[in-house]
Design a protein around this motif. Structure first.
Motif, PDB file in Angstrom:
ATOM      1  N   LYS A  95       0.848  -1.193   0.000  1.00 45.59           N
ATOM      2  CA  LYS A  95       0.000   0.000   0.000  1.00 45.59           C
ATOM      3  C   LYS A  95       0.882   1.241   0.000  1.00 45.59           C
ATOM      4  CE  LYS A  95      -4.131  -1.906   2.181  1.00 45.59           C
ATOM      5  NZ  LYS A  95      -5.202  -1.671   3.174  1.00 45.59           N
ATOM      6  N   VAL A  96       0.306   2.360  -0.392  1.00 48.99           N
ATOM      7  CA  VAL A  96       1.057   3.614  -0.442  1.00 48.99           C
ATOM      8  C   VAL A  96       0.177   4.723   0.123  1.00 48.99           C
ATOM      9  CG1 VAL A  96       0.284   4.163  -2.794  1.00 48.99           C
ATOM     10  CG2 VAL A  96       2.407   5.143  -1.933  1.00 48.99           C
ATOM     11  N   PRO A  97       0.761   5.647   0.921  1.00 46.07           N
ATOM     12  CA  PRO A  97      -0.032   6.773   1.436  1.00 46.07           C
ATOM     13  C   PRO A  97      -0.326   7.789   0.342  1.00 46.07           C
ATOM     14  CG  PRO A  97       2.263   6.945   2.150  1.00 46.07           C
ATOM     15  CD  PRO A  97       2.130   5.624   1.466  1.00 46.07           C
ATOM     16  N   VAL A  98      -1.557   8.315   0.321  1.00 44.05           N
ATOM     17  CA  VAL A  98      -1.962   9.288  -0.683  1.00 44.05           C
ATOM     18  C   VAL A  98      -2.736  10.418  -0.011  1.00 44.05           C
ATOM     19  CG1 VAL A  98      -2.041   7.671  -2.634  1.00 44.05           C
ATOM     20  CG2 VAL A  98      -4.047   7.946  -1.183  1.00 44.05           C
ATOM     21  N   GLY A  99      -2.836  11.531  -0.699  1.00 47.55           N
ATOM     22  CA  GLY A  99      -3.563  12.691  -0.206  1.00 47.55           C
ATOM     23  C   GLY A  99      -3.200  13.903  -1.031  1.00 47.55           C
ATOM     24  N   MET A 100      -3.956  14.973  -0.877  1.00 46.94           N
ATOM     25  CA  MET A 100      -3.687  16.191  -1.636  1.00 46.94           C
ATOM     26  C   MET A 100      -2.346  16.807  -1.246  1.00 46.94           C
ATOM     27  SD  MET A 100      -6.269  16.204  -3.584  1.00 46.94           S
ATOM     28  CE  MET A 100      -6.081  17.783  -4.412  1.00 46.94           C
ATOM     29  N   GLY A 101      -1.823  16.424  -0.076  1.00 47.13           N
ATOM     30  CA  GLY A 101      -0.520  16.934   0.351  1.00 47.13           C
ATOM     31  C   GLY A 101       0.639  16.423  -0.478  1.00 47.13           C
ATOM     32  N   LEU A 102       0.391  15.479  -1.387  1.00 48.55           N
ATOM     33  CA  LEU A 102       1.457  14.996  -2.267  1.00 48.55           C
ATOM     34  C   LEU A 102       1.796  15.993  -3.368  1.00 48.55           C
ATOM     35  CD1 LEU A 102       0.508  11.228  -2.777  1.00 48.55           C
ATOM     36  CD2 LEU A 102       2.483  12.121  -1.549  1.00 48.55           C
ATOM     37  N   LEU A 103       0.888  16.922  -3.658  1.00 51.70           N
ATOM     38  CA  LEU A 103       1.142  17.875  -4.738  1.00 51.70           C
ATOM     39  C   LEU A 103       2.390  18.702  -4.451  1.00 51.70           C
ATOM     40  CD1 LEU A 103      -2.485  19.141  -5.524  1.00 51.70           C
ATOM     41  CD2 LEU A 103      -1.055  17.614  -6.905  1.00 51.70           C
ATOM     42  N   GLY A 104       3.234  18.820  -5.452  1.00 52.21           N
ATOM     43  CA  GLY A 104       4.471  19.566  -5.313  1.00 52.21           C
ATOM     44  C   GLY A 104       5.589  18.791  -4.655  1.00 52.21           C
ATOM     45  N   GLY A 111       6.316   6.071  -1.129  1.00 55.55           N
ATOM     46  CA  GLY A 111       5.643   7.284  -0.684  1.00 55.55           C
ATOM     47  C   GLY A 111       6.450   8.114   0.279  1.00 55.55           C
ATOM     48  N   GLY A 112       7.701   7.738   0.550  1.00 58.80           N
ATOM     49  CA  GLY A 112       8.551   8.524   1.434  1.00 58.80           C
ATOM     50  C   GLY A 112       9.151   9.727   0.725  1.00 58.80           C
ATOM     51  N   ALA A 119       7.840  14.148   5.861  1.00 59.03           N
ATOM     52  CA  ALA A 119       6.834  13.230   5.332  1.00 59.03           C
ATOM     53  C   ALA A 119       5.672  14.012   4.720  1.00 59.03           C
ATOM     54  CB  ALA A 119       6.328  12.318   6.442  1.00 59.03           C
ATOM     55  N   PRO A 120       5.177  13.607   3.541  1.00 55.99           N
ATOM     56  CA  PRO A 120       4.036  14.291   2.929  1.00 55.99           C
ATOM     57  C   PRO A 120       2.773  14.117   3.766  1.00 55.99           C
ATOM     58  CG  PRO A 120       5.172  12.872   1.341  1.00 55.99           C
ATOM     59  CD  PRO A 120       5.701  12.527   2.690  1.00 55.99           C
ATOM     60  N   ASP A 121       1.855  15.070   3.653  1.00 60.85           N
ATOM     61  CA  ASP A 121       0.563  14.990   4.324  1.00 60.85           C
ATOM     62  C   ASP A 121      -0.329  14.066   3.497  1.00 60.85           C
ATOM     63  OD1 ASP A 121      -1.686  15.335   5.812  1.00 60.85           O
ATOM     64  OD2 ASP A 121      -2.138  17.348   5.071  1.00 60.85           O
ATOM     65  N   ALA A 122      -0.278  12.785   3.812  1.00 61.43           N
ATOM     66  CA  ALA A 122      -1.010  11.777   3.034  1.00 61.43           C
ATOM     67  C   ALA A 122      -1.686  10.819   4.002  1.00 61.43           C
ATOM     68  CB  ALA A 122      -0.057  11.033   2.104  1.00 61.43           C
ATOM     69  N   PRO A 123      -2.885  11.171   4.477  1.00 63.34           N
ATOM     70  CA  PRO A 123      -3.516  10.393   5.551  1.00 63.34           C
ATOM     71  C   PRO A 123      -4.181   9.092   5.111  1.00 63.34           C
ATOM     72  CG  PRO A 123      -4.914  12.240   4.921  1.00 63.34           C
ATOM     73  CD  PRO A 123      -3.660  12.366   4.119  1.00 63.34           C
TER      74      PRO A 123
END
Length: 444
Positions: A95-104, A111-112, A119-123
């Motif tokens: 699995k991989v963490p995702v979220g809008m915080g990955l942008l940029g 996902g690190g 760490a990206p904001d990916a809840p």
């Protein structure tokens, strides 16, 4: 049962629940480790703790089993792994963490963060190897996708949700073209997978080809060439999973993968190391089974979101009959061929219009655009047929009206197909210039 006995019983149950079976490493040969004494499924992650000479933890992914032992490939350097090293199952699954915080952000295959910003904001987490959407639930592709590149928008029109391959040898400008499209496309989000690239190329792509403006609405997933093969392969799958997440949010996503060839090579290395026999040019059958599972995940779904995908394919010696090139071309909805001869003449983007095709263009383009594009193709084909005679001075003007028209129109056509990497071509302007060129070829 007394209250104290009940408490002890609950603590014992909890200890039994969290205690993990422990296995041992029995053999390591090349890219594969054999592990005994622990049960796990294909795709599970194992953790080797304290079994290396430097004491560092090492993760391994289960790729199969044989004679009661697990076959696992390391997700890091195996230097220092000792016989009998202890192995447990890890909570770190596919699995991989995702979220809008990955942008940029620039992240690795898990996902690190790779950009030094924490760490990206990916809840949320999603499956890395999800199944493609059911064929009958996919919405039809009905809208053109503007890339800002004249040669593509006019002659090889893409649709929102189309999957296109970019076939090129080394050094003909594919990375520059991809960065140009990412900066100027109409997509809400770009997800860029850099699979097996050199470390310098990752930096160059982010800083120069993509730029700060392009990075703001992009997620870059990178796995460099020095990393283990399954890590490189997972970067492609992680990027696709991230693109699926944004599609499920109702966004238009541009997925760019450079390159699907290195993804296939990574799978080949792992499969051969585990004992799978080679088939076509050293590629085992499992590689050709994995390609459609990855590529079919892009495109439209049942909701409003959509993934438009561009996959680069490296062709050795500019040979388009390479087995991976053949397999990818049969799966995708079109292909763009970059020509070395055009690149050597300083023609950018080096798109060979006559060798390229968009299978959806006839359904997406209005009739006037199709007539104009057909007329321009006809002029280019007539010029190519007579090129040898023209170059040696053996062609006499007036011998063939089609060739005469092509010779006159060629400077205007080439000026139209050339484009500076920092130039964005608006859609109406592109169609207006195409119509003018079409009239040179006899289009109404």
């Amino acid at each position: 049962m007394s209250e104290l006995s009940l408490e002890r019983h609950l603590r014992a149950v909890e200890r039994a629940r969290v205690q993990r079976p422990v296995g041992t490493v029995t053999e390591v040969v090349g890219l594969v480790a054999e592990v005994g004494g622990v049960r796990a499924a294909v795709g599970d992650i194992l953790r080797l703790v304290g079994g290396t000479t430097h004491g560092a933890a090492l993760d391994l992914e289960v790729i199969g089993f044989r004679s009661g032992r697990l076959l696992a490939t390391p997700l890091g350097p195996v230097a220092g792994v000792r016989p009998g090293a202890r192995v447990t199952r890890s909570d770190r699954g596919p699995k991989v963490p995702v979220g809008m915080g990955l942008l940029g952000r620039i992240v690795d295959a898990f996902g690190g963060a790779l950009d030094g910003r924490g760490a990206p904001d990916a809840p949320t987490t999603v499956e890395v190897r999800a199944a493609p959407p059911p064929a009958v639930s996919r919405r039809p592709i009905e809208r053109p996708f503007a890339t800002g590149v004249r040669a593509l928008d006019a002659m090889l029109t893409l649709g929102c949700g189309q999957r296109m391959g970019i076939f090129a040898g080394a050094g003909v400008g594919k990375s520059t073209l991809l960065g140009m499209i990412c900066r100027s496309s109409q997509a809400d989000v770009n997800v860029i997978a850099l699979v097996g690239e050199r470390g310098r190329e990752v930096n160059d792509f982010v800083r120069h080809a993509l730029g700060a403006e392009g990075l703001e609405r992009s997620v870059v997933v990178a796995a460099t060439s020095d990393q283990p093969p399954l890590v490189r392969a997972r970067a492609a799958e992680t990027a696709t999973a991230v693109a699926e997440y944004f599609r499920d949010q109702g966004l238009s996503v541009l997925l760019v993968m450079d390159s699907v060839t290195r993804y296939a090579m990574s799978l080949r290395e792992t499969a051969l190391a585990s004992g799978e026999p080679p088939a076509t040019k050293g590629y085992p059958p499992s590689v050709f089974a994995a390609l459609p599972r990855l590529l079919e995940r892009a495109g439209t779904g049942s909701g409003r979101g959509v993934i438009t995908a561009l996959y680069t394919v490296l062709v050795e010696g500019d040979d388009l009959s390479d087995p991976i090139a053949d397999a990818v071309r049969s799966i995708l909805d079109g292909h763009v061929v970059l020509s070395r001869s055009l690149a050597e003449r300083g023609h950018f983007p080096a798109i060979d219009v006559l060798q390229s095709i968009s299978r959806l263009a006839p359904m997406l383009c209005a009739e006037p655009q199709m007539r104009s594009a057909s007329a321009v193709r006809s002029l280019l084909a007539s010029h190519r047929e007579a090129l040898d005679l023209i170059q040696v001075g053996a062609y006499a003007a007036g011998s063939d009206p089609r060739v005469d028209a092509a010779v006159r129109a060629l400077p205007d056509i080439e000026a139209f197909l050339r484009q500076d990497m920092n130039e964005i071509a608006p859609w109406p302007e592109t169609l207006g210039r195409l119509a003018g060129l079409g009239r040179l070829g006899g289009a109404p």
